[in-house]
Design a protein around this motif. Structure first.
Motif, short mmCIF file in Angstrom:
data_model
loop_
_atom_site.label_atom_id
_atom_site.label_comp_id
_atom_site.label_asym_id
_atom_site.label_seq_id
_atom_site.Cartn_x
_atom_site.Cartn_y
_atom_site.Cartn_z
N PRO A 173 0.83 -1.21 0.00
CA PRO A 173 0.00 0.00 0.00
C PRO A 173 0.86 1.25 0.00
N ARG B 16 1.46 2.70 6.79
CA ARG B 16 1.82 1.73 5.75
C ARG B 16 2.43 0.48 6.36
N GLU C 123 0.91 -3.21 6.04
CA GLU C 123 1.70 -4.28 5.45
C GLU C 123 1.79 -5.48 6.40
#
Length: 210
Positions: free
Chosen positions: A80, A88, A92
């Motif tokens: 992303p 992020r 993840e």
């Protein structure tokens, strides 16, 4: 309609007050056996590059809308991007925990919509999201590959207002679009069924806003 039964959202997700997202390996298996693998029941050669891609499918009970339209599905490339560093990293980690590593594409499907839509509408939604999961092309239209020989993946926007392949297989719906390829596809009888799904795709609405 297909060799494998169409997956439905699990009862524990639909009945839970806490769960909002749930990874769905059975939905990936169905999508591959229905559209992607050679010999699939509704095989579509346009998705052939996805035989070399990793796909993560997720059900969600979180309602979503953009521009006054319900979002029934969304395809994202991984990792992303549009978020802060910690956001992020957190995203993840969550996705990698779901799928034992980051997939090339994450496809999220509205579980509430999936429980009420018809088979043809569901197939059109899944194929629409698969069309977003594309192999990148160079300026001459040739497919791109990474240094290790894998396809270079990326998110693809519509051919016009919809993917020509979706129109060819499911029909154009109320509006056909403006290119000859789309008109030609719309003028023929749909290969699968007549539905329209673009307005319910979150990926499309993000691309239009970009």
């Amino acid at each position: 309609m297909t060799g494998l039964p169409r997956p439905l959202p699990p009862p524990e997700l639909m009945q839970s007050m806490d769960l909002q997202f749930m990874p769905s390996p059975e939905l990936e298996e169905w999508a591959r056996a229905t559209f992607i693998e050679h010999g699939a029941t509704l095989w579509n050669e346009d998705h052939d590059h996805l035989n070399r891609a990793t796909l993560g499918f997720v059900w969600t009970t979180v309602s979503n809308s953009r521009g006054g339209n319900m979002v029934a599905g969304q395809c994202e490339s991984m990792p992303p991007m549009a978020m802060g560093k910690w956001q992020r990293a957190r995203a993840e980690q969550q996705i990698a925990d779901w799928f034992d590593g980051l997939p090339d594409f994450l496809i999220t499907i509205d579980a509430n919509y999936a429980t009420i839509c018809q088979d043809a509408e569901f197939c059109a939604l899944i194929e629409h999201e698969l069309y977003h999961a594309a192999q990148e092309r160079d300026i001459y239209g040739a497919p791109k590959f990474t240094r290790d020989g894998r396809p270079k993946f990326g998110i693809k926007g519509h051919d016009v207002e919809e993917f020509v392949g979706v129109v060819r297989r499911y029909g154009a719906g109320p509006a056909a679009g403006a290119t000859q390829a789309l008109v030609d596809a719309a003028s023929r009888r749909p290969e699968v069924a007549s539905v329209k799904i673009a307005q319910a795709c979150g990926t499309c609405r993000m691309l239009r806003a970009a």
